[in-house]
Scaffold this motif. Structure first.
Motif, PDB file in Angstrom:
ATOM      1  N   VAL A   1       1.094  -1.345   0.007  1.00 44.95           N
ATOM      2  CA  VAL A   1      -0.243  -0.552  -0.260  1.00 44.95           C
ATOM      3  C   VAL A   1       1.349   1.394  -0.330  1.00 44.95           C
ATOM      4  CG1 VAL A   1      -1.818  -1.323   1.498  1.00 44.95           C
ATOM      5  CG2 VAL A   1      -0.791   0.046   2.513  1.00 44.95           C
ATOM      6  N   THR A   2       1.911   0.834   0.165  1.00 39.99           N
ATOM      7  CA  THR A   2       3.089   2.588   0.509  1.00 39.99           C
ATOM      8  C   THR A   2       2.613   3.174  -1.099  1.00 39.99           C
ATOM      9  OG1 THR A   2       4.545   1.425   1.465  1.00 39.99           O
ATOM     10  CG2 THR A   2       5.109   2.913   0.024  1.00 39.99           C
ATOM     11  N   PRO A   3       2.447   2.396  -1.729  1.00 37.91           N
ATOM     12  CA  PRO A   3       2.504   3.400  -3.382  1.00 37.91           C
ATOM     13  C   PRO A   3       1.601   4.847  -3.484  1.00 37.91           C
ATOM     14  CG  PRO A   3       2.825   1.144  -4.292  1.00 37.91           C
ATOM     15  CD  PRO A   3       2.725   1.595  -2.531  1.00 37.91           C
ATOM     16  N   VAL A   4      -0.004   3.770  -2.596  1.00 34.63           N
ATOM     17  CA  VAL A   4      -1.125   4.913  -2.256  1.00 34.63           C
ATOM     18  C   VAL A   4      -0.857   6.069  -1.792  1.00 34.63           C
ATOM     19  CG1 VAL A   4      -3.237   4.846  -1.219  1.00 34.63           C
ATOM     20  CG2 VAL A   4      -2.265   2.623  -2.118  1.00 34.63           C
ATOM     21  N   PHE A   5       0.179   5.993  -0.343  1.00 29.65           N
ATOM     22  CA  PHE A   5       0.472   7.066   0.168  1.00 29.65           C
ATOM     23  C   PHE A   5       1.678   8.106  -0.723  1.00 29.65           C
ATOM     24  CE2 PHE A   5      -0.226   3.857   3.419  1.00 29.65           C
ATOM     25  CZ  PHE A   5      -1.667   3.942   3.466  1.00 29.65           C
TER      26      PHE A   5
ATOM     27  N   ALA B   1      -8.199   6.588  -8.007  1.00 28.35           N
ATOM     28  CA  ALA B   1      -9.273   5.481  -7.339  1.00 28.35           C
ATOM     29  C   ALA B   1      -9.391   4.113  -7.574  1.00 28.35           C
ATOM     30  CB  ALA B   1     -10.331   6.649  -7.087  1.00 28.35           C
ATOM     31  N   LEU B   2      -9.895   3.777  -8.385  1.00 29.84           N
ATOM     32  CA  LEU B   2      -9.947   2.402  -8.579  1.00 29.84           C
ATOM     33  C   LEU B   2      -8.811   1.805  -8.318  1.00 29.84           C
ATOM     34  CD1 LEU B   2     -12.122   2.288 -11.599  1.00 29.84           C
ATOM     35  CD2 LEU B   2     -12.979   1.745  -9.543  1.00 29.84           C
ATOM     36  N   HIS B   3      -7.209   2.036  -8.842  1.00 29.99           N
ATOM     37  CA  HIS B   3      -5.749   1.492  -8.569  1.00 29.99           C
ATOM     38  C   HIS B   3      -5.840   1.074  -6.688  1.00 29.99           C
ATOM     39  CE1 HIS B   3      -2.072   1.173  -9.852  1.00 29.99           C
ATOM     40  NE2 HIS B   3      -2.276  -0.052  -9.847  1.00 29.99           N
ATOM     41  N   MET B   4      -5.915   2.556  -6.135  1.00 32.03           N
ATOM     42  CA  MET B   4      -5.976   2.230  -4.920  1.00 32.03           C
ATOM     43  C   MET B   4      -7.192   1.568  -3.981  1.00 32.03           C
ATOM     44  SD  MET B   4      -5.368   6.767  -4.053  1.00 32.03           S
ATOM     45  CE  MET B   4      -4.075   7.404  -4.774  1.00 32.03           C
TER      46      MET B   4
ATOM     47  N   GLY C   1      -4.048  -6.239 -11.446  1.00 31.08           N
ATOM     48  CA  GLY C   1      -3.588  -5.325 -10.260  1.00 31.08           C
ATOM     49  C   GLY C   1      -2.133  -4.900 -11.212  1.00 31.08           C
ATOM     50  N   HIS C   2      -1.655  -5.526 -12.366  1.00 33.45           N
ATOM     51  CA  HIS C   2      -0.350  -5.631 -13.125  1.00 33.45           C
ATOM     52  C   HIS C   2      -1.145  -4.842 -14.306  1.00 33.45           C
ATOM     53  CE1 HIS C   2       3.255  -6.302 -10.630  1.00 33.45           C
ATOM     54  NE2 HIS C   2       2.726  -7.066  -9.851  1.00 33.45           N
ATOM     55  N   LEU C   3      -2.244  -5.039 -14.915  1.00 33.21           N
ATOM     56  CA  LEU C   3      -2.767  -4.695 -15.707  1.00 33.21           C
ATOM     57  C   LEU C   3      -2.531  -3.476 -15.696  1.00 33.21           C
ATOM     58  CD1 LEU C   3      -4.706  -5.338 -19.079  1.00 33.21           C
ATOM     59  CD2 LEU C   3      -6.864  -5.593 -17.702  1.00 33.21           C
ATOM     60  N   PHE C   4      -3.950  -2.728 -14.118  1.00 31.61           N
ATOM     61  CA  PHE C   4      -3.745  -1.876 -13.884  1.00 31.61           C
ATOM     62  C   PHE C   4      -2.815  -0.718 -13.515  1.00 31.61           C
ATOM     63  CE2 PHE C   4      -8.073  -3.051 -13.159  1.00 31.61           C
ATOM     64  CZ  PHE C   4      -8.944  -1.566 -12.745  1.00 31.61           C
ATOM     65  N   GLN C   5      -1.690  -1.702 -12.915  1.00 31.38           N
ATOM     66  CA  GLN C   5      -0.529  -0.443 -13.157  1.00 31.38           C
ATOM     67  C   GLN C   5       0.228  -0.472 -14.874  1.00 31.38           C
ATOM     68  OE1 GLN C   5       3.941  -3.061 -12.721  1.00 31.38           O
ATOM     69  NE2 GLN C   5       3.358  -2.938 -10.774  1.00 31.38           N
ATOM     70  N   GLY C   6      -0.502  -1.107 -15.917  1.00 30.07           N
ATOM     71  CA  GLY C   6      -0.104  -0.345 -17.514  1.00 30.07           C
ATOM     72  C   GLY C   6      -1.118   0.889 -17.663  1.00 30.07           C
TER      73      GLY C   6
ATOM     74  N   LEU D   1      10.764  -5.190  -9.568  1.00 29.85           N
ATOM     75  CA  LEU D   1      12.948  -5.250  -8.841  1.00 29.85           C
ATOM     76  C   LEU D   1      12.896  -4.225  -7.293  1.00 29.85           C
ATOM     77  CD1 LEU D   1      15.755  -3.565 -11.787  1.00 29.85           C
ATOM     78  CD2 LEU D   1      15.201  -5.571 -11.368  1.00 29.85           C
ATOM     79  N   VAL D   2      12.250  -3.567  -7.822  1.00 30.60           N
ATOM     80  CA  VAL D   2      11.613  -3.053  -6.245  1.00 30.60           C
ATOM     81  C   VAL D   2      11.024  -4.477  -5.414  1.00 30.60           C
ATOM     82  CG1 VAL D   2       9.717  -2.337  -4.777  1.00 30.60           C
ATOM     83  CG2 VAL D   2      11.149  -1.093  -6.640  1.00 30.60           C
ATOM     84  N   GLU D   3      10.218  -5.594  -6.077  1.00 32.01           N
ATOM     85  CA  GLU D   3       9.416  -6.828  -5.738  1.00 32.01           C
ATOM     86  C   GLU D   3      11.049  -8.319  -5.399  1.00 32.01           C
ATOM     87  OE1 GLU D   3       7.266  -7.865  -7.839  1.00 32.01           O
ATOM     88  OE2 GLU D   3       4.794  -6.801  -6.970  1.00 32.01           O
TER      89      GLU D   3
END
Length: 204
Positions: free
Chosen positions: A34-38, A63-66, A101-106, A146-148
């Motif tokens: 959830v850090t990306p939300v903040f 909002a949907l992605h969050m 989630g990864h679809l939304f990441q695009g 890479l972060v993961e």
């Protein structure tokens, strides 16, 4: 006012944050997810101070992605009920919530990036815009992988929950592929709606 839509977004997301933070499956994984939300809210606040606001269409997708990230953080992506329901209904062999989630990441980075480039008249031709946005989304997805990987090396306990590979040796490649597909959806399928939302913003 540039800050008003961001405030509405915050008011919508706050209950989701409270729910997600209440007794998550794994606290370390929750923070990682959830850090990306903040970070997103910090970025929106900085943009608002400079008088910038995104179109309503983009804010809805943010909002949907969050929400998606907060749900995944609460349960972990491999244990999210929606993914389990999809697994049962469609006969999948794994929980595919992380694929969404990864679809939304695009989708979302493509919408954000293209709107910034369009409204600042960075490119005279759409071809260069498309090339740049797709390249950025693929690079962003690769950096996230890479972060993961780095997080998994630091915390062996949260590695499986955060990575969510579920035994798939091609999970990283599929994640980046879906991010690329998401960017194409934003650029071509959502283009009319996005352009209309930007036009309304300029109208105000």
């Amino acid at each position: 006012m540039a800050s008003r839509p961001n405030l509405l977004l915050l008011l919508f997301i706050l209950p989701w944050i409270a729910w997600s933070a209440w007794r998550p499956h794994d606290r370390v994984t929750w923070w990682l997810e959830v850090t990306p939300v903040f970070i997103g809210f910090i970025a929106l606040a900085i943009a608002a101070r400079k008088g910038w606001r995104f179109s309503s269409f983009v804010l809805v997708w943010i909002a949907l992605h969050m929400v998606l990230l907060l749900v995944g953080g609460h349960y972990t992506y491999a244990l999210t009920p929606l993914g389990d329901w999809m697994k049962e209904w469609c006969g999948f062999t794994r929980n595919h919530y992380d694929r969404i989630g990864h679809l939304f990441q695009g989708i979302v980075p493509a919408l954000v990036t293209s709107e910034i480039l369009i409204r600042n008249d960075v490119f005279a031709r759409r071809g260069w815009l498309h090339f740049t946005v797709i390249s950025f989304c693929l690079a962003f997805s690769a950096c996230y992988e890479l972060v993961e990987w780095a997080a998994a090396l630091i915390s062996a306990e949260a590695a499986e929950s955060f990575l969510g590979t579920q035994g798939d040796p091609w999970d990283t490649q599929m994640d980046m592929f879906l991010a690329g597909i998401g960017s194409l959806i934003s650029l071509f399928l959502f283009k009319p709606l996005h352009d209309r939302s930007i036009a309304k913003l300029h109208g105000h």
